[in-house]
Scaffold this motif. Structure first.
Motif, short mmCIF file in Angstrom:
data_model
loop_
_atom_site.label_atom_id
_atom_site.label_comp_id
_atom_site.label_asym_id
_atom_site.label_seq_id
_atom_site.Cartn_x
_atom_site.Cartn_y
_atom_site.Cartn_z
N ASP A 340 20.21 50.85 72.53
CA ASP A 340 20.77 51.82 71.60
C ASP A 340 20.76 51.23 70.19
O ASP A 340 20.38 50.08 69.98
CB ASP A 340 22.18 52.23 72.03
CG ASP A 340 23.16 51.07 72.10
OD1 ASP A 340 22.98 50.07 71.36
OD2 ASP A 340 24.10 51.14 72.90
N ASP A 341 21.21 52.02 69.22
CA ASP A 341 21.13 51.58 67.82
C ASP A 341 21.93 50.31 67.57
O ASP A 341 21.48 49.41 66.86
CB ASP A 341 21.63 52.71 66.90
CG ASP A 341 20.67 53.89 66.86
OD1 ASP A 341 19.53 53.72 67.32
OD2 ASP A 341 21.08 54.97 66.37
N SER A 344 20.19 47.33 69.20
CA SER A 344 18.94 47.08 68.47
C SER A 344 19.22 46.30 67.19
O SER A 344 18.52 45.34 66.86
CB SER A 344 18.24 48.39 68.15
OG SER A 344 17.82 49.06 69.32
N TRP A 345 20.24 46.72 66.48
CA TRP A 345 20.58 46.05 65.22
C TRP A 345 21.06 44.61 65.47
O TRP A 345 20.72 43.69 64.73
CB TRP A 345 21.64 46.84 64.49
CG TRP A 345 22.09 46.23 63.19
CD1 TRP A 345 23.32 45.72 62.90
CD2 TRP A 345 21.28 46.03 62.03
NE1 TRP A 345 23.35 45.22 61.62
CE2 TRP A 345 22.10 45.41 61.06
CE3 TRP A 345 19.96 46.33 61.69
CZ2 TRP A 345 21.65 45.06 59.80
CZ3 TRP A 345 19.50 46.00 60.43
CH2 TRP A 345 20.33 45.37 59.50
N LYS A 368 18.19 48.70 58.76
CA LYS A 368 18.49 49.65 59.84
C LYS A 368 17.43 50.74 59.93
O LYS A 368 17.13 51.25 61.03
CB LYS A 368 19.88 50.25 59.62
CG LYS A 368 21.01 49.26 59.92
CD LYS A 368 22.38 49.91 59.81
CE LYS A 368 23.47 48.91 60.22
NZ LYS A 368 24.83 49.50 60.13
N GLU A 369 16.87 51.12 58.79
CA GLU A 369 15.79 52.12 58.79
C GLU A 369 14.56 51.56 59.52
O GLU A 369 13.91 52.27 60.29
CB GLU A 369 15.45 52.48 57.34
CG GLU A 369 14.38 53.56 57.22
CD GLU A 369 14.07 53.91 55.78
OE1 GLU A 369 13.08 54.62 55.55
OE2 GLU A 369 14.81 53.45 54.88
N LYS A 372 15.28 51.32 63.32
CA LYS A 372 15.26 52.62 63.97
C LYS A 372 13.85 53.02 64.38
O LYS A 372 13.65 53.68 65.40
CB LYS A 372 15.86 53.67 63.03
CG LYS A 372 16.11 55.02 63.69
CD LYS A 372 16.86 55.96 62.75
CE LYS A 372 17.15 57.29 63.44
NZ LYS A 372 17.88 58.21 62.54
N LYS A 373 12.86 52.62 63.58
CA LYS A 373 11.47 52.95 63.90
C LYS A 373 10.96 52.19 65.13
O LYS A 373 9.93 52.55 65.69
CB LYS A 373 10.57 52.65 62.70
CG LYS A 373 10.95 53.41 61.43
CD LYS A 373 10.93 54.91 61.64
CE LYS A 373 11.34 55.65 60.37
NZ LYS A 373 11.41 57.11 60.60
N LYS A 375 12.45 52.14 67.94
CA LYS A 375 12.77 53.00 69.07
C LYS A 375 13.42 52.24 70.23
O LYS A 375 13.26 52.60 71.39
CB LYS A 375 11.51 53.71 69.59
CG LYS A 375 10.82 54.56 68.53
CD LYS A 375 9.56 55.19 69.08
CE LYS A 375 8.84 56.00 68.00
NZ LYS A 375 7.56 56.59 68.50
#
Length: 858
Positions: A340-341, A344-345, A368-369, A372-373, A375
């Motif tokens: 999840d976000d 991932s971060w 973060k942008e 997000k790519k 996935k």
């Protein structure tokens, strides 16, 4: 990239020719200097202006630079070839095909090659066009002018900032994505790891098979490795084995991996016989087997009958990308899903910033942008994190990455996040690109030997030299950089703590092959029709087989009617010679000034010819670093002067009728850069008595040398010694009493099969020892209990040792566990089941009760 590799290779070639005592007079120095100046300018352009996304005009320029550099190299080598061939006796019994390009050919010399049988010999020599160097220089000059015009039109912000990496050290401090022996924090899959550990340590006595399923790059192997290395797992399982299957597999090879043996006896067995041996070894023991990256049910069907179910809590973990394969095992699957976000971060920050305080606030939104790519695919997050972590951490640079990433994602459907992986290649520094692409030549999931990889990079001309470090040191730095960026994975480490084997993920290997093919950088040959071989010669880097040959010659294309060493004087630019043969080397070998590594099964070297006053440097080998398996060689003072930079030396003596003084080994102390020395002496009993070793040695391996125990004091005084292997009959004497102040840097000690009975040692005698290995020590009564008090000791390993010595090892394990030393592991291998049963019976009959979680039978 081809342009960088071609330019570096050409500059290196011109320097080699200028420094050669004979070849330098055969070329026009003004032409060579002019060419080097122009190529140097183009190389700086590549280094400073081609990192990141570039436009079509720049791509065309890079293609033209590569083509011109290759043409120049062809012209120079063709000219030098003519000159060297003219110097040779026309009656020499060898036929040579003139090189049509600078391609280093990888030839597997498993048997003699005759000129009549080889299809390449049928090429008409007259069909090879000789390029005029003057024309080539004009072409390079024209490209230089185009590059200058191109640079003048660039906006100031076009250049992408360089990475923060430097080639000043051969160590690395980053954390790997996965490593069988490395330790790092599990990020993103804590819940899955907990579930896996519970299933591995559960109370079910039947053999349990645990399938882990998920897409490529999702983290299946990483998850399995963290569990495999976890202390909760290493203690209860007597036997742990890891095997990687892949799409292409060999059952015999898989069984040999599971047996952890590569002896000739085992290799000669059939698959059925190997399976029976494995079954016997596993019977009655609690085992953990990890079968990684399995693609078909058929592979499992061929292996499963060799895993006994003794209802003792044994487990098998299987990883696969294919759900149908996972379901076929009949047990619930452990699914690995996208992160999840938040996770991932967290993973991105670990890979980009490591132990630092985290992401700077000004970079967080852009970061973060970018994440997000990805996935939620861990491989993509790790790679992009490694890339940004090794670059300047500025808003401007991160926004460039984000913009290019969005642009690439809009161009194609990207189920495997290949655009993100491609972007990691795009933004690699130019000096790392050819090294990375070259990783694609190794088979899928292959364990890549680092030493061989570095030799290949150097031989291919990918490494730009500098005066401060050797090419091999620079190449190792490049590998460490790729590891830091999570593009290459550590696999295993040697006794000195350096990486011995590495790996590359399947998806990244696919990227290497795809880019290498599009740039016409590497040609992979498997089954190439004979009629296409002429076309193959136009390629720059050709791999003749999917598997790298076990022994390699890297040179211009040459085919021999007799043994290859009959024309060594023509191989003026040969760097690495590895032959699985027994040879008597010709005297011309002393004229091969570019030779860096000589590794032959057994080689007899002649004395070097006497120097002529006007050509005094003609018989010095300034670049030679590795000299292996030299037989009965006389180390005169003159010889040592002609090998000034040897760092790795392996010699043997087996002539029992000769005196050790005859070989003048006392002169090896003059090899001031020697780091690794291996010596075998099968008949000369006093070969090393009172011998003074070079103080620079950090690795020493002796076999059959029968060094008296008192002489070990001299060895202990070597100031940089980190690894000492005293193999079969290397020690003479029944009692060893080390002295204070010795072995100050020793980290690894191996003692094998000698007459040692009493060993009296204190922890201060080996103050920084990390690993102690005892093999076939049937006479040693016990291990000094004080050995366990060495604060740095991590592993105590005994194999086929006297039972009383094993009992003393168990005492050490129990004592250290009682004082809270959980970092020590005591491992024992018994010589068969009867040996093990006798040990446990002795333990039961003893008055004391021994229990230890750090004691393990393997």
């Amino acid at each position: 990239m081809a342009a960088y590799a071609a330019s570096v290779s050409l500059i290196t070639l011109t320097e080699q020719i200028e420094n050669h005592p004979r070849l330098s007079i055969s070329v026009d120095k003004n032409q060579i200097e002019s060419l080097r100046e122009k190529i140097g300018f183009l190389l700086k352009f590549i280094e400073n202006n081609t990192r990141g996304a570039i436009n079509n005009e720049a791509q065309v320029l890079l293609s033209q630079i590569a083509s011109s550099a290759y043409s120049a190299e062809d012209a120079i080598k063709s000219h030098v070839f003519d000159q060297t061939h003219a110097m040779e006796d026309a009656k020499r019994k060898v036929t040579i095909i003139k090189p049509t390009n600078s391609m280093p050919l990888l030839c597997c010399l498993k048997e003699d090659v005759t000129t009549e049988s080889d299809p390449l010999h049928q090429i008409n020599d007259g069909s090879i066009s000789l390029l005029d160097l003057h024309t080539v220089i004009d072409d390079v000059d024209s490209i230089k002018k185009k590059v200058m015009e191109f640079k003048d039109g660039l906006p100031p912000a076009y250049s992408v900032p360089a990475t923060t990496t430097t080639t000043t050290t051969t160590t690395t401090t980053s954390t790997p994505l996965t490593s069988i022996t490395g330790k790092s924090t599990m990020v993103g899959f804590e819940v899955e790891l907990h579930e896996l550990l519970e299933r591995l340590t559960g109370l079910q006595s039947n053999l349990q098979i645990i399938p882990i399923v998920g897409m490529g790059g999702i983290g299946k192997t990483t998850l399995a490795k963290y569990a495999y290395e976890n202390s909760l797992i290493t203690r209860p399982f007597y036997i742990r084995r890891w095997v990687t299957v892949s799409q292409k597999y060999d059952v015999g090879g898989l069984l040999l991996q599971l047996l952890s043996e590569q002896s000739s006896e085992m290799i000669s067995k059939t698959d059925e016989q190997l399976g029976d041996v494995l079954y016997t070894r596993l019977c009655g023991r609690k085992y953990l087997i990890v079968i990684d990256d399995i693609w078909s049910v058929e592979a499992w069907e061929k292996l499963k009958r060799f895993f006994p179910n003794d209802k003792n809590g044994s487990r098998i973990v299987v990883t696969t990308r294919i759900l149908d394969v996972a379901n076929d095992f009949g047990s619930s699957c452990l699914r690995v899903n996208f992160l999840d976000d938040g996770k991932s971060w967290k993973l991105f920050c670990e890979k980009a910033f490591g132990d630092q305080s985290g992401c700077p606030s000004e970079l967080e939104d852009t970061g973060k942008e970018i994440v997000k790519k990805c996935k939620g695919l861990p491989l993509s997050i790790s790679v992009i994190g490694g890339l940004l972590g090794r670059s300047h951490k500025t808003q401007e640079y991160w926004k460039i990455i984000s913009k290019d990433l969005i642009s690439n994602l809009n161009l194609e459907q990207d189920e495997n996040c290949s655009s993100i992986l491609s972007l990691s290649y795009t933004y690699l520094p130019p000096h790392l690109k050819p090294c990375f692409l070259y990783m694609g030549i190794f088979p899928e999931d292959d364990m890549i030997h680092v030493s061989k990889l570095i030799k290949l990079w150097v031989a291919e001309g990918f490494i730009k030299p500098n005066k401060a470090h050797s090419l091999e040191e620079i190449a190792r730095d490049h590998l460490n950089d790729l590891i830091d960026m999570n593009l290459v994975l550590r696999y295993s480490f040697g006794s000195d703590g350096r990486i011995v084997y590495c790996q590359i993920h399947d998806l990244l290997r696919d990227l290497c092959l795809r880019v290498a093919h599009s740039e016409k950088f590497i040609c992979m040959m498997k089954d190439v029709p004979r009629r296409l071989l002429v076309g193959i010669l136009s390629q720059r880097h050709v791999v003749l087989d999917e598997r790298i040959p076990r022994f390699v010659i890297s040179s211009e294309p040459m085919f021999f009617k007799e043994r290859p060493y009959s024309s060594t004087s023509l191989l003026w630019n040969l760097q690495t010679l590895i032959l699985n043969s027994v040879i008597d080397a010709p005297s011309e070998i002393w004229e091969m000034r570019q030779l860096r590594h000589l590794h032959i099964l057994r080689v007899s070297l002649p004395d070097p010819p006497k120097s002529r006053k006007q050509q005094k440097n003609d018989i010095v080998l300034p670049n030679l670093q590795t000299l292996k398996n030299v037989m009965n060689f006389k180390w005169s003072e003159e010889v040592c002067k002609r090998l000034p930079n040897v760092t790795k030396l392996n010699f043997q003596y087996d002539l029992g009728d000769s005196s050790s003084k005859k070989y003048r080994l006392y002169n090896i102390c003059r090899l001031g850069r020697l780091e690794s020395l291996t010596c075998k002496s099968f008949h000369l009993v006093k070969l090393l008595h009172n011998l003074e070793f070079p103080s620079s040695i950090n690795r020493l391996s002796l076999e059959y040398c029968k060094v008296p125990c008192r002489d070990l004091t001299m060895i202990s005084s070597l100031p940089f010694l980190e690894v000492l292997k005293l193999k079969t009959h290397s020690i003479e004497g029944r009692e060893w009493n080390p002295v204070e102040g010795g072995f100050l840097r020793l980290k690894y000690l191996l003692i094998e099969d000698c007459d040692l009975v009493e060993w009296r040692a204190e922890s201060s005698h080996f103050p920084v020892l990390e690993k102690l290995v005892l093999l076939d020590m049937n006479k040693l009564k016990q291990i000094p209990i004080e050995i366990g008090e060495i604060s740095t000791l991590q592993v105590l390993h005994l194999k086929y040792c006297r039972l009383s010595a094993v009992v003393s090892a168990l005492r050490i394990a129990e004592e250290q566990e009682n004082v809270g030393n959980e970092g020590l592991r005591v491992r024992v291998e018994f010589n068969g089941r009867r040996h093990a049963e006798r040990f446990w019976k002795n333990v039961e009959l003893s008055e004391e009760s021994f229990t230890s979680n750090i004691f393990q039978v393997v």
